[in-house]
Design a protein around this motif. Structure first.
Motif, PDB file in Angstrom:
ATOM      1  N   ARG A  39       0.850  -1.183   0.000  1.00  0.00           N
ATOM      2  CA  ARG A  39       0.000   0.000   0.000  1.00  0.00           C
ATOM      3  C   ARG A  39       0.890   1.240   0.000  1.00  0.00           C
ATOM      4  NH1 ARG A  39      -2.659   0.544   5.031  1.00  0.00           N
ATOM      5  NH2 ARG A  39      -0.925  -0.662   5.856  1.00  0.00           N
ATOM      6  N   GLY A  63       1.601   5.121   1.356  1.00  0.00           N
ATOM      7  CA  GLY A  63       1.285   5.840   2.592  1.00  0.00           C
ATOM      8  C   GLY A  63       1.816   7.259   2.621  1.00  0.00           C
ATOM      9  N   ALA A 110       3.339   6.515  10.907  1.00  0.00           N
ATOM     10  CA  ALA A 110       2.539   6.464   9.670  1.00  0.00           C
ATOM     11  C   ALA A 110       1.965   5.062   9.470  1.00  0.00           C
ATOM     12  CB  ALA A 110       3.387   6.865   8.466  1.00  0.00           C
ATOM     13  N   LYS A 111       2.804   4.056   9.727  1.00  0.00           N
ATOM     14  CA  LYS A 111       2.340   2.674   9.575  1.00  0.00           C
ATOM     15  C   LYS A 111       1.228   2.372  10.573  1.00  0.00           C
ATOM     16  CE  LYS A 111       1.943  -1.575   8.421  1.00  0.00           C
ATOM     17  NZ  LYS A 111       2.638  -2.822   8.620  1.00  0.00           N
ATOM     18  N   SER A 120      -2.027   3.975   9.745  1.00  0.00           N
ATOM     19  CA  SER A 120      -2.644   3.464   8.515  1.00  0.00           C
ATOM     20  C   SER A 120      -3.536   2.246   8.790  1.00  0.00           C
ATOM     21  CB  SER A 120      -1.568   3.081   7.484  1.00  0.00           C
ATOM     22  OG  SER A 120      -0.982   1.823   7.816  1.00  0.00           O
ATOM     23  N   LEU A 135      -4.715  10.436  13.825  1.00  0.00           N
ATOM     24  CA  LEU A 135      -5.090  11.067  12.550  1.00  0.00           C
ATOM     25  C   LEU A 135      -5.536  12.504  12.767  1.00  0.00           C
ATOM     26  CD1 LEU A 135      -6.919   8.211  10.569  1.00  0.00           C
ATOM     27  CD2 LEU A 135      -4.579   9.085  10.255  1.00  0.00           C
ATOM     28  N   LEU A 178       3.865  -1.106   3.758  1.00  0.00           N
ATOM     29  CA  LEU A 178       3.450   0.274   3.494  1.00  0.00           C
ATOM     30  C   LEU A 178       4.645   1.063   2.980  1.00  0.00           C
ATOM     31  CD1 LEU A 178       0.989   2.277   3.853  1.00  0.00           C
ATOM     32  CD2 LEU A 178       2.191   3.077   5.906  1.00  0.00           C
ATOM     33  N   ILE A 207       5.909   4.590   1.894  1.00  0.00           N
ATOM     34  CA  ILE A 207       5.515   5.987   2.084  1.00  0.00           C
ATOM     35  C   ILE A 207       6.163   6.852   1.011  1.00  0.00           C
ATOM     36  CG2 ILE A 207       5.655   7.931   3.694  1.00  0.00           C
ATOM     37  CD1 ILE A 207       5.689   5.574   5.877  1.00  0.00           C
TER      38      ILE A 207
END
Ligand code: WAQ
Ligand code: MG
Ligand code: MG
Ligand code: MG
Length: 260
Positions: free
Chosen positions: A66, A68, A179-180, A183, A207, A250, A252
């Motif tokens: 994914r 990110g 960030a991970k 997510s 978030l 992930l 980024i």
């Protein structure tokens, strides 16, 4: 990037205990240099040189990767760790974490979150309402893993952090880790402070808040540190959340604002 991505992970121990861990998500031309840097770092750890170092290189399934974004960063200056912990609790409540759960996390990290009173290798999972520990193994905890920056995002991040005097590995890696964690839909927020005795800053991430650094979350010389990932009420399957935290790759490719 259409090239194959590899998860590169380092885990070092000393005296049978976890010392250091770090990782990258990268392409083949960078593997050798990055692996050497991870070995160097395990040998030069502030809590002592590693006695055992494991390096793992694993191609990741391209279909599972994914994309990110890093959270925005800002700094809250506090005069000491007591003030920092109060501010962290207030931030967590803003992010929907109950006062009970925030206090439970802070108290556990203060005592050394594993049953032996030491730091854990991974993070606690804490129910955001009840404050109960949910991770299946309270000595190991849960690792956030298989995440990294694209070379372009890494360069831009270093440039923006430098402009604020913040370009150090603690901040860079913590941003990527946060960030991970953010997510994963079942996770509402994170609280962290380092286990390195000379690094007293920590952060709250959510978030709604972004990544909020607190200049002191523990006293200088303290080796107990750790992380709490707060699990949303009505999250459903805890094993699904753990699987996403530990195994879902992930990459980024976009960074957030770096505030003062
Ligand atoms: N997944 C889950 N927990 C982890 C992971 C991971 N990948 N890596 C470390 N931990 C846990 C583990 O319990 C460690 O003992 C603890 O976190 C602290 O790790 O200035 O350096 O690498 O913006 O010592 C915060 C930066 C730095 C604040 C945090 O953590 C700032 C830091 P450390
Ligand atoms: Mg680290
Ligand atoms: Mg990187
Ligand atoms: Mg550390």
């Amino acid at each position: 990037m259409n090239e194959t991505l590899y998860s590169l992970r380092m885990h070092a121990s000393r005296g049978g205990e976890h010392l250091s861990g770090a990782e990258e998500l990268t392409t083949q031309p960078h593997l050798e240099t990055l692996a050497a840097a991870l070995v160097r770092r395990a040998l030069g750890h502030p809590r002592g040189a590693a006695e055992s170092i494991q390096i793992t290189v694993e191609a990741v399934d391209a279909g599972r990767v994914r994309r990110g974004v890093l959270p925005d960063l800002r700094t809250l200056s506090v005069t000491d760790f007591r003030q920092g912990r109060k501010a962290a609790a207030a931030l967590l409540e803003t992010a929907g974490i109950s006062a009970l759960a925030a206090t439970a996390a802070i108290t556990a990290l203060e005592k050394g979150a594993s049953p032996s009173g030491k730091s854990m290798r991974g993070a606690m999972l804490i129910d955001a309402t009840s404050g109960k520990r949910l991770e299946p193994d309270a000595s190991r905890g849960v690792r956030a893993s298989r995440m990294g920056l694209t070379p372009g995002a890494a360069a831009l991040l270093r440039e923006r952090l430098s402009a604020r005097g913040l370009d150090n590995p603690h901040v860079r890696e913590a941003l990527v880790l946060a960030a991970k964690v953010l997510s994963v839909p079942g996770i509402a927020a994170e609280l962290c402070w380092s286990d390195d005795p000379d690094y007293t800053a920590g952060y709250v991430a959510a978030l709604q808040l972004g990544y909020v650094r607190l200049t002191h979350l523990k006293p200088v010389g303290e080796e107990r540190g750790g992380r709490a990932f707060f699990v949303r009420p009505g999250h459903g399957d805890i094993n699904g959340i753990i699987e996403q935290l530990e195994r879902s790759p992930l990459l980024i490719d976009e960074i957030g604002a770096i505030g003062g």
